[in-house]
Design a protein around this motif. Sequence first.
Motif, PDB file in Angstrom:
ATOM      1  N   ASP A 187       0.830  -1.199   0.075  1.00 14.35           N
ATOM      2  CA  ASP A 187      -0.086  -0.072   0.001  1.00 14.35           C
ATOM      3  C   ASP A 187       0.656   1.260   0.001  1.00 14.35           C
ATOM      4  OD1 ASP A 187      -2.320  -1.311  -0.192  1.00 14.35           O
ATOM      5  OD2 ASP A 187      -2.481  -1.514   1.934  1.00 14.35           O
ATOM      6  N   LEU A 188       2.264   1.185  -0.458  1.00 14.77           N
ATOM      7  CA  LEU A 188       2.929   2.522  -0.655  1.00 14.77           C
ATOM      8  C   LEU A 188       2.459   3.028  -2.132  1.00 14.77           C
ATOM      9  CD1 LEU A 188       5.528   3.880   1.166  1.00 14.77           C
ATOM     10  CD2 LEU A 188       6.303   3.494  -1.328  1.00 14.77           C
ATOM     11  N   SER A 189       2.259   4.202  -2.298  1.00 17.05           N
ATOM     12  CA  SER A 189       1.885   4.717  -3.508  1.00 17.05           C
ATOM     13  C   SER A 189       2.787   4.924  -4.361  1.00 17.05           C
ATOM     14  CB  SER A 189       1.059   5.996  -3.367  1.00 17.05           C
ATOM     15  OG  SER A 189       0.738   6.540  -4.598  1.00 17.05           O
ATOM     16  N   CYS A 190       3.340   4.163  -5.465  1.00 17.55           N
ATOM     17  CA  CYS A 190       4.420   4.330  -6.126  1.00 17.55           C
ATOM     18  C   CYS A 190       3.814   3.744  -7.464  1.00 17.55           C
ATOM     19  CB  CYS A 190       5.498   3.982  -5.702  1.00 17.55           C
ATOM     20  SG  CYS A 190       5.738   1.884  -5.466  1.00 17.55           S
TER      21      CYS A 190
ATOM     22  N   LYS B  39      -0.960  16.819   0.370  1.00 18.96           N
ATOM     23  CA  LYS B  39      -0.846  15.542   0.835  1.00 18.96           C
ATOM     24  C   LYS B  39      -0.063  14.778  -0.077  1.00 18.96           C
ATOM     25  CE  LYS B  39      -3.313  16.252   4.410  1.00 18.96           C
ATOM     26  NZ  LYS B  39      -2.594  16.444   5.752  1.00 18.96           N
ATOM     27  N   LEU B  40       0.930  14.007   0.486  1.00 13.50           N
ATOM     28  CA  LEU B  40       1.727  13.214  -0.346  1.00 13.50           C
ATOM     29  C   LEU B  40       1.047  12.030  -1.020  1.00 13.50           C
ATOM     30  CD1 LEU B  40       5.287  11.808   0.853  1.00 13.50           C
ATOM     31  CD2 LEU B  40       3.839  10.467  -0.626  1.00 13.50           C
ATOM     32  N   SER B  41       1.094  11.989  -2.528  1.00 11.04           N
ATOM     33  CA  SER B  41       0.468  11.124  -3.119  1.00 11.04           C
ATOM     34  C   SER B  41       1.214   9.795  -3.731  1.00 11.04           C
ATOM     35  CB  SER B  41      -0.323  11.681  -4.357  1.00 11.04           C
ATOM     36  OG  SER B  41       0.363  12.494  -5.206  1.00 11.04           O
ATOM     37  N   GLY B  42       2.504  10.055  -3.624  1.00 15.00           N
ATOM     38  CA  GLY B  42       3.399   8.737  -4.257  1.00 15.00           C
ATOM     39  C   GLY B  42       4.945   9.280  -4.149  1.00 15.00           C
ATOM     40  N   LEU B  43       5.606   8.387  -4.027  1.00 14.97           N
ATOM     41  CA  LEU B  43       7.116   8.281  -4.733  1.00 14.97           C
ATOM     42  C   LEU B  43       7.310   7.670  -5.870  1.00 14.97           C
ATOM     43  CD1 LEU B  43       7.952   7.146  -1.013  1.00 14.97           C
ATOM     44  CD2 LEU B  43       7.560   9.424  -1.676  1.00 14.97           C
TER      45      LEU B  43
ATOM     46  N   ASP C  65      11.696  16.534  -6.546  1.00 16.20           N
ATOM     47  CA  ASP C  65      11.009  15.993  -7.883  1.00 16.20           C
ATOM     48  C   ASP C  65      10.812  14.600  -7.954  1.00 16.20           C
ATOM     49  OD1 ASP C  65      13.752  15.585  -8.129  1.00 16.20           O
ATOM     50  OD2 ASP C  65      13.816  15.761  -9.926  1.00 16.20           O
ATOM     51  N   ASN C  66      11.051  13.827  -7.018  1.00 18.47           N
ATOM     52  CA  ASN C  66      10.430  12.517  -6.939  1.00 18.47           C
ATOM     53  C   ASN C  66       9.297  12.310  -5.899  1.00 18.47           C
ATOM     54  OD1 ASN C  66      12.297  11.554  -8.943  1.00 18.47           O
ATOM     55  ND2 ASN C  66      14.055  11.508  -7.269  1.00 18.47           N
ATOM     56  N   VAL C  67       8.924  13.090  -5.317  1.00 18.89           N
ATOM     57  CA  VAL C  67       7.754  13.115  -4.431  1.00 18.89           C
ATOM     58  C   VAL C  67       6.634  13.632  -4.865  1.00 18.89           C
ATOM     59  CG1 VAL C  67       7.053  13.496  -1.750  1.00 18.89           C
ATOM     60  CG2 VAL C  67       9.414  12.764  -2.440  1.00 18.89           C
ATOM     61  N   PHE C  68       5.597  12.986  -5.054  1.00 21.52           N
ATOM     62  CA  PHE C  68       4.238  13.651  -5.578  1.00 21.52           C
ATOM     63  C   PHE C  68       3.373  14.024  -4.451  1.00 21.52           C
ATOM     64  CE2 PHE C  68       4.274  11.822 -10.338  1.00 21.52           C
ATOM     65  CZ  PHE C  68       5.436  12.430 -10.547  1.00 21.52           C
TER      66      PHE C  68
END
Lengths: 321, 321
Positions: free
Chosen positions: B76-79, B205-209, B197-200
């Motif tokens: 469930d880590l968003s990537c 709110k953080l949406s993904g790496l 630039d690698n963190v969305f």
Amino acid sequence: MAVYTDVADEELSAFIATYDIGQLLSCKGIAEGVENSNYLLHTEGGYFILTLYEKRVNPNDLPFFLNLMQHLSSKDLSCPIPVAAQDGKLLSALAGRPAALVTFLDGMWVKRPKPEHCSELGRGMANLHVAGADFDMQRPNSLAVADWRPLFDQCSARADTVFPGLAAEIDKELTHLERVWPKGLPSGVIHADLFPDNVFFLSDKLSGLIDFYFACTDALAYDVAICLNAWCFEHDGAFNVTKARAMLNGYTKVRPLSGAEYEALPILARGSALRFLLTRLYDWLSVPEGALVTPKDPLEYLKKLRFHQDVDSIESYGLEP
Amino acid sequence: MAVYTDVADEELSAFIATYDIGQLLSCKGIAEGVENSNYLLHTEGGYFILTLYEKRVNPNDLPFFLNLMQHLSSKDLSCPIPVAAQDGKLLSALAGRPAALVTFLDGMWVKRPKPEHCSELGRGMANLHVAGADFDMQRPNSLAVADWRPLFDQCSARADTVFPGLAAEIDKELTHLERVWPKGLPSGVIHADLFPDNVFFLSDKLSGLIDFYFACTDALAYDVAICLNAWCFEHDGAFNVTKARAMLNGYTKVRPLSGAEYEALPILARGSALRFLLTRLYDWLSVPEGALVTPKDPLEYLKKLRFHQDVDSIESYGLEP
């Protein structure tokens, strides 16, 4: 490839908020197009292309381009559809530049077109000419025959550094074209830059036309002549008569060419070849040291020009005389 | 920005046909990332990122990266999630390069992170460290402390052309770090390149790496140290203790740091600063004339290094001593 302008996060969000397209979900710079900065946006409302117009585009021309796309799509021509902001305007501003949002269009351009693609292109271009017939704005072609001499004057002195004798050859051709350039041909909206990268296909069927930023009011057959040059030569410089025939037949099934238009084609094709030879020559000689964009080879269009100089009937383009 | 590889139409279609993602509808080169060529694909099955791995990536490392993304997303880590071809493989080839397809991830990176973003980053990084705990592949950090000296040897002779005295300053720091580099810290999967630039983010709110192509097995706190450098300095070079505190508090809410990890942070931050100083210095001195990519300024990391050299307690990072 080109993304010229960096847009600040807050500025982009504020820009998006002026449209009814929901929250911004993603924004990626697209490595395509050399004139403007293009971003693919994903918002809650769908996928869009955001274009920031860089200095080569005259801001005064933008209403013509945007209204034209809106008009054409209302006539069922597949092209990007400008999205109006909440204030009803199609043209906005972002990062100090004119900016517009258009719908995302599926499809891919074909790097090595086959005769089937040329036939589809002919049909699509004729549809564009027909759909544009009742568009009520006008924009003179800013790269018409009268504009070539001033352009040439800016690069004639250094033309021979690109190819020995080039200046004299262009001067002679220009003098000829200025004298015999056809007048009174059926006129209307032309795309004027219908190169393969501006024509999208899905499964070998034309799915849409893009990049209307050279569109103008000019002889319709001049658009056909531009495509003879852009689509019907092989990479080795050979003219492919099968492709030309396919393109012309595709076109005339939708919009027949008049006798005068057929007769004018070789001269229009020479003019089109000279127009791209001149703009490429200008770019070639103007490119700054260490520039990001490699200019296109002007001599490709010298070869095309020479081909059309030898054409004396439309038989050379694959049609019955 | 980078799209290095041109892919022929037929080759791309044949590639897509080896996946269960339907017909290709669109393919746009993305002007982001400097290491690989990235394309945004739209197919009947959705939106995907196609990556062609250019020469900087060791093909032998690709199974580690792709399996890691698959593992993390299963936790469930968003990537981006690698898409398997019909033969079950995550890694394929296209245009003579290793290639992989991953799902498209919404979100945007933040050019000027605020403390809230740093807090989210801390949380996301800790989630990554926890989710990676039972990943069963290993990859040693190829830019670990033992690798810095060989890298320095390749550019020490010309270092002073970038900044007078730089070679001596690096040499002294390197000697110190080689002597005191902490051993035995909790280790596992780290991202190792978690720059903004690698963190969305979506709505703060953080949406993904994304971009796991430096991921490796190393001290978890080293990832934290990299982010202290990448997220907590202002553009003018000032260290923002509020951002550091937010980042560390965000992290420790998910994964508490041990006493040894806290104590090691200043040295790990010095090491991380030196690592990016060295790779940037190498790139700066190696960039060919007229290259498309502007190398990043190595001296930004010299300033960061000097800041951490003066740190003697985690108080300087905004935490209670």
